[in-house]
Design a protein around this motif. Structure first.
Motif, short mmCIF file in Angstrom:
data_model
loop_
_atom_site.label_atom_id
_atom_site.label_comp_id
_atom_site.label_asym_id
_atom_site.label_seq_id
_atom_site.Cartn_x
_atom_site.Cartn_y
_atom_site.Cartn_z
N ILE A 34 -6.96 -24.92 24.70
CA ILE A 34 -6.83 -23.77 25.59
C ILE A 34 -5.86 -24.13 26.71
O ILE A 34 -5.95 -25.23 27.28
N LYS A 35 -4.97 -23.20 27.04
CA LYS A 35 -4.03 -23.45 28.15
C LYS A 35 -4.81 -23.49 29.47
O LYS A 35 -5.49 -22.52 29.81
N GLY A 36 -4.71 -24.63 30.18
CA GLY A 36 -5.49 -24.79 31.41
C GLY A 36 -4.67 -24.64 32.67
O GLY A 36 -5.16 -24.90 33.76
N ASP A 37 -3.38 -24.22 32.53
CA ASP A 37 -2.55 -24.11 33.74
C ASP A 37 -2.39 -22.67 34.19
O ASP A 37 -1.50 -22.35 34.96
N SER A 78 -10.59 -27.90 24.60
CA SER A 78 -9.71 -28.88 25.24
C SER A 78 -8.72 -28.17 26.15
O SER A 78 -7.90 -27.36 25.69
N LEU A 79 -8.79 -28.45 27.44
CA LEU A 79 -7.90 -27.82 28.43
C LEU A 79 -6.58 -28.59 28.46
O LEU A 79 -6.57 -29.80 28.73
N ASP A 98 -8.18 -16.58 34.72
CA ASP A 98 -7.56 -16.39 33.39
C ASP A 98 -7.94 -17.51 32.44
O ASP A 98 -8.13 -17.29 31.23
N THR A 99 -8.07 -18.72 32.97
CA THR A 99 -8.50 -19.84 32.11
C THR A 99 -9.93 -19.59 31.64
O THR A 99 -10.24 -19.78 30.45
N THR A 126 -14.49 -27.31 37.40
CA THR A 126 -14.29 -25.95 37.93
C THR A 126 -14.77 -24.91 36.92
O THR A 126 -15.52 -23.99 37.25
N GLN A 127 -14.36 -25.06 35.67
CA GLN A 127 -14.71 -24.07 34.65
C GLN A 127 -16.17 -24.17 34.24
O GLN A 127 -16.78 -23.18 33.83
#
Ligand code: B4P
Length: 194
Positions: free
Chosen positions: A169-172, A113-114, A177-178, A16-17
């Motif tokens: 990195i926070k992936g939730d 790293s998500l 925002d991610t 997705t990213q």
């Protein structure tokens, strides 16, 4: 050249990213998951072999994946850089990638790293299963994928951390925002190399 690895557990949002990252930074996107699914749907010898592993939630053997990556890098001699999505997934793959890039007198510059809680990963993958036509469409295969990640892929983060290349990195958060958080980290690293 700027080479990025997007790292994280299954369903963390790497694919997705990667869409936004690839467009925003003009990098060449290489997704081993997409490549393998295309080999499977084309029923090539590689795809027929890979399917046996993917259907069970297992990683495809290193030599198969490394061979695919090697020929793809060679197909893009003028790339500004690569966004590796879902690769490397084992230490052997990480070492092979370092050797391939060193041969081209470049390297991995940043590994993002998500981090996503396990319940959220399962929820997302079950959601995706409804429409994806992918083989990881049931709880048993999804659970197997998460075990495989913990055993074989998670140690790759340490490999890059030891080289000072890892950022978690926070992936939730939401998709936007991610992406914002990922971009901030990429921008910080791009300045010195551009
Ligand atoms: P991959 O194709 O790499 O896929 P993935 O890990 O399942 O997903 P990803 O992290 O990209 O999540 P996505 O964006 O889709 O791997 C598939 C298989 O190929 C592996 O099991 C393995 O067998 C094989 N394979 C691939 N590479 C290999 C390698 N190097 N070595 C050996 N074997 C290999 O997001 C998941 C879902 O969440 C989507 O529905 C999305 O819409 C949703 N989502 C994403 N971000 C969200 C957000 N912020 N909020 C809410 N939902 C979100």
């Amino acid at each position: 050249m700027f080479n990025l690895v997007l790292f994280g557990p299954p369903g963390s949002g790497k694919g997705t990213q990667s869409i936004n990252i690839t467009q925003s930074y003009g990098l060449q996107h290489i997704s081993t998951g997409d490549l393998l699914r295309s080999e499977v749907s084309g029923q090539t010898p590689l795809g027929i072999e890979a399917k046996k592993y993917m259907d069970q939630g297992l990683l495809v053997p290193d030599e198969v994946v490394i061979g695919m990556i090697s020929s793809l890098i060679d197909q893009h001699p003028d790339a500004r850089g690569f966004n590796f999505d879902g690769f490397p997934r084992t230490r052997a793959q990480a070492e092979a990638l370092d050797a391939l890039l060193q041969f081209k007198q470049t390297q991995i510059h940043l590994v993002l790293s998500l981090e996503v809680p396990q319940e959220e990963l399962t929820r997302r993958m079950l959601g995706r299963a409804a429409t994806s036509g992918r083989s990881d469409d049931n709880a048993e295969v999804i659970a197997r994928r998460i075990v495989e990640y913990k055993e074989k892929t998670f140690p790759v983060a340490q490999y890059y951390d030891e080289q000072g290349k890892l950022a978690v990195i926070k992936g939730d958060l939401s998709i936007d925002d991610t992406f914002h958080a990922l971009s901030k980290e990429i921008d910080r690293h791009l300045l010195p190399v551009s």
